[in-house]
Design an enzyme around this catalytic site. Sequence first.
Site, PDB file in Angstrom:
ATOM      1  N   GLY A 144       0.772  -1.247   0.000  1.00  0.00           N
ATOM      2  CA  GLY A 144       0.000   0.000   0.000  1.00  0.00           C
ATOM      3  C   GLY A 144       0.799   1.291   0.000  1.00  0.00           C
ATOM      4  O   GLY A 144       0.265   2.329   0.379  1.00  0.00           O
ATOM      5  N   SER A 172       2.426   8.269   2.059  1.00  0.00           N
ATOM      6  CA  SER A 172       1.634   7.101   2.470  1.00  0.00           C
ATOM      7  C   SER A 172       1.981   6.650   3.886  1.00  0.00           C
ATOM      8  O   SER A 172       3.154   6.655   4.281  1.00  0.00           O
ATOM      9  CB  SER A 172       1.906   5.915   1.537  1.00  0.00           C
ATOM     10  N   VAL A 220      -5.411  -5.555  -5.682  1.00  0.00           N
ATOM     11  CA  VAL A 220      -6.154  -6.443  -4.783  1.00  0.00           C
ATOM     12  C   VAL A 220      -7.601  -6.672  -5.215  1.00  0.00           C
ATOM     13  O   VAL A 220      -8.306  -7.485  -4.609  1.00  0.00           O
ATOM     14  CB  VAL A 220      -6.132  -5.963  -3.308  1.00  0.00           C
ATOM     15  N   TYR A 253     -16.967  10.431   6.145  1.00  0.00           N
ATOM     16  CA  TYR A 253     -16.257   9.140   6.059  1.00  0.00           C
ATOM     17  C   TYR A 253     -17.158   8.056   5.446  1.00  0.00           C
ATOM     18  O   TYR A 253     -16.688   7.121   4.814  1.00  0.00           O
ATOM     19  CB  TYR A 253     -15.713   8.731   7.420  1.00  0.00           C
ATOM     20  N   LYS A 267     -14.396  -0.018   7.092  1.00  0.00           N
ATOM     21  CA  LYS A 267     -13.434  -0.162   8.198  1.00  0.00           C
ATOM     22  C   LYS A 267     -14.020  -1.012   9.332  1.00  0.00           C
ATOM     23  O   LYS A 267     -13.281  -1.739  10.005  1.00  0.00           O
ATOM     24  CB  LYS A 267     -13.016   1.211   8.731  1.00  0.00           C
ATOM     25  N   ILE A 292      -4.316  11.782   8.709  1.00  0.00           N
ATOM     26  CA  ILE A 292      -3.006  12.184   8.177  1.00  0.00           C
ATOM     27  C   ILE A 292      -3.215  12.556   6.706  1.00  0.00           C
ATOM     28  O   ILE A 292      -3.924  11.841   5.984  1.00  0.00           O
ATOM     29  CB  ILE A 292      -2.002  11.009   8.273  1.00  0.00           C
ATOM     30  N   LEU A 338      -2.785  10.705  -0.095  1.00  0.00           N
ATOM     31  CA  LEU A 338      -3.574  10.625  -1.329  1.00  0.00           C
ATOM     32  C   LEU A 338      -4.997  10.124  -1.027  1.00  0.00           C
ATOM     33  O   LEU A 338      -5.990  10.729  -1.439  1.00  0.00           O
ATOM     34  CB  LEU A 338      -2.872   9.662  -2.286  1.00  0.00           C
ATOM     35  N   ALA A 339      -5.101   9.025  -0.287  1.00  0.00           N
ATOM     36  CA  ALA A 339      -6.415   8.445   0.030  1.00  0.00           C
ATOM     37  C   ALA A 339      -7.259   9.437   0.838  1.00  0.00           C
ATOM     38  O   ALA A 339      -8.464   9.575   0.608  1.00  0.00           O
ATOM     39  CB  ALA A 339      -6.240   7.137   0.800  1.00  0.00           C
TER      40      ALA A 339
HETATM   41  P1  NAD Z   1      -2.461   6.204   0.379  1.00  0.00           P
HETATM   42  O1  NAD Z   1      -3.275   6.727  -0.749  1.00  0.00           O
HETATM   43  O2  NAD Z   1      -1.051   6.627   0.452  1.00  0.00           O
HETATM   44  O3  NAD Z   1      -2.528   4.620   0.431  1.00  0.00           O
HETATM   45  C1  NAD Z   1      -3.641   3.890  -0.036  1.00  0.00           C
HETATM   46  C2  NAD Z   1      -3.055   2.757  -0.867  1.00  0.00           C
HETATM   47  O4  NAD Z   1      -4.104   1.887  -1.314  1.00  0.00           O
HETATM   48  C3  NAD Z   1      -2.333   3.262  -2.118  1.00  0.00           C
HETATM   49  O5  NAD Z   1      -1.011   2.785  -2.141  1.00  0.00           O
HETATM   50  C4  NAD Z   1      -3.121   2.642  -3.254  1.00  0.00           C
HETATM   51  O6  NAD Z   1      -2.312   2.295  -4.361  1.00  0.00           O
HETATM   52  C5  NAD Z   1      -3.675   1.405  -2.563  1.00  0.00           C
HETATM   53  N1  NAD Z   1      -4.767   0.794  -3.310  1.00  0.00           N
HETATM   54  C6  NAD Z   1      -5.986   1.316  -3.597  1.00  0.00           C
HETATM   55  N2  NAD Z   1      -6.682   0.459  -4.367  1.00  0.00           N
HETATM   56  C7  NAD Z   1      -5.882  -0.623  -4.555  1.00  0.00           C
HETATM   57  C8  NAD Z   1      -6.019  -1.845  -5.282  1.00  0.00           C
HETATM   58  N3  NAD Z   1      -7.119  -2.132  -5.973  1.00  0.00           N
HETATM   59  N4  NAD Z   1      -4.985  -2.727  -5.252  1.00  0.00           N
HETATM   60  C9  NAD Z   1      -3.847  -2.447  -4.567  1.00  0.00           C
HETATM   61  N5  NAD Z   1      -3.669  -1.316  -3.874  1.00  0.00           N
HETATM   62  C10 NAD Z   1      -4.667  -0.419  -3.880  1.00  0.00           C
HETATM   63  O7  NAD Z   1      -3.249   6.657   1.706  1.00  0.00           O
HETATM   64  P2  NAD Z   1      -3.055   6.269   3.246  1.00  0.00           P
HETATM   65  O8  NAD Z   1      -3.793   7.313   3.990  1.00  0.00           O
HETATM   66  O9  NAD Z   1      -1.629   6.021   3.533  1.00  0.00           O
HETATM   67  O10 NAD Z   1      -3.882   4.934   3.369  1.00  0.00           O
HETATM   68  C11 NAD Z   1      -3.345   3.726   3.865  1.00  0.00           C
HETATM   69  C12 NAD Z   1      -4.334   3.058   4.817  1.00  0.00           C
HETATM   70  O11 NAD Z   1      -4.417   3.829   6.012  1.00  0.00           O
HETATM   71  C13 NAD Z   1      -5.755   2.935   4.269  1.00  0.00           C
HETATM   72  O12 NAD Z   1      -6.318   1.721   4.708  1.00  0.00           O
HETATM   73  C14 NAD Z   1      -6.447   4.100   4.955  1.00  0.00           C
HETATM   74  O13 NAD Z   1      -7.842   3.932   5.039  1.00  0.00           O
HETATM   75  C15 NAD Z   1      -5.792   4.017   6.311  1.00  0.00           C
HETATM   76  N6  NAD Z   1      -5.928   5.193   7.165  1.00  0.00           N
HETATM   77  C16 NAD Z   1      -5.629   6.435   6.699  1.00  0.00           C
HETATM   78  C17 NAD Z   1      -5.778   7.532   7.519  1.00  0.00           C
HETATM   79  C18 NAD Z   1      -5.473   8.910   7.024  1.00  0.00           C
HETATM   80  O14 NAD Z   1      -5.941   9.885   7.633  1.00  0.00           O
HETATM   81  N7  NAD Z   1      -4.682   9.075   5.978  1.00  0.00           N
HETATM   82  C19 NAD Z   1      -6.238   7.356   8.841  1.00  0.00           C
HETATM   83  C20 NAD Z   1      -6.520   6.082   9.298  1.00  0.00           C
HETATM   84  C21 NAD Z   1      -6.370   5.000   8.450  1.00  0.00           C
END
Ligand code: NAD
Length: 260
Positions: free
Chosen positions: A13, A19, A65, A155, A162, A191, A194-195
């Site tokens: 990821g 990220s 995935v 959200y 989640k 944080i 991109l997501a």
């Molecule tokens: P990010 O965009 O850097 O990472 C999300 C990743 O998911 C990316 O690398 C993307 O390529 C991957 N992805 C999406 N669809 C995919 C697919 N079909 N196959 C393979 N990979 C796929 O953003 P992030 O914030 O680092 O997110 C990482 C995790 O942390 C996620 O589960 C997100 O929900 C969770 N999260 C984020 C935050 C926040 O505030 N940023 C808070 C809590 C939890």
Amino acid sequence: MGILAGKKGLILGVANNKSIAWGVAQAAKREGAILGFNYLGEQMEKRVRPLAESLGAEIIEPMNVSEEASIDAFFAKVKEKWGEIDFIVHSIAYANKDALQNRFNTTTREDFHLALDISAYSFIACAQRAAPLMKEGSSMVTMTYLGAERAVPGYNVMGVAKAALEASTRYLAQDLGPDGIRVNSVSAGPIRTLAASAVGDFRKLMEKSARGAMLKRNVSQDEVGNTTVYLLSDLSSGVTGELHYVDAGFHIGAGDTGAE
Ligand code: NAD
């Protein structure tokens, strides 16, 4: 000697250097781990490959995935190259932006399936390929958010995904526990990534989160990385099925009550 010295693990990821998975990768490398990475398609490869190479990654392969064949191909390469793995970090989520900007009440069946498939089922899909390569003492960690347990504006369907991911963590912990494999989730505070940019009014969410947090601030990728590394290491050998917050204490408070 770091707490992950000699351990081989997959960081799933990384999209770029913002990220959360990248924060985990850097902390894991610092603690002595040997790392493998996936990337989603050629667009992502351009960013992920140089980052992964900078940490001396031994595996850098595509995996989408949402496709069974792609997951199979990725884990077949991991098996061929390493044979065994000690940990996986699942840091993958996706939802249609519209579903996070519009009213939750308007969520379509398609939006629901997509969010649940990529953000929750994918952890099970990866776990079922990883487990046969894991021996006793191995560890899996996924990334979640408080929106699983509380109604957080913007959200929406990701909160539902989640909730499924957190429940999946507990069932995977139950299922894989007899094999000595631990499964935990880390609930990170907001944080900027991109997501996160897809979440409706994320700026406001970050402000409220910092105000309501016990530490009066938000957390960083590095802080999530450090906690994740503990859950991947033998230091947490008695911990499984756990939801570990890295949110500067936001979840124990009454939130941003506007009282100050
Ligand atoms: P990010 O965009 O850097 O990472 C999300 C990743 O998911 C990316 O690398 C993307 O390529 C991957 N992805 C999406 N669809 C995919 C697919 N079909 N196959 C393979 N990979 C796929 O953003 P992030 O914030 O680092 O997110 C990482 C995790 O942390 C996620 O589960 C997100 O929900 C969770 N999260 C984020 C935050 C926040 O505030 N940023 C808070 C809590 C939890």
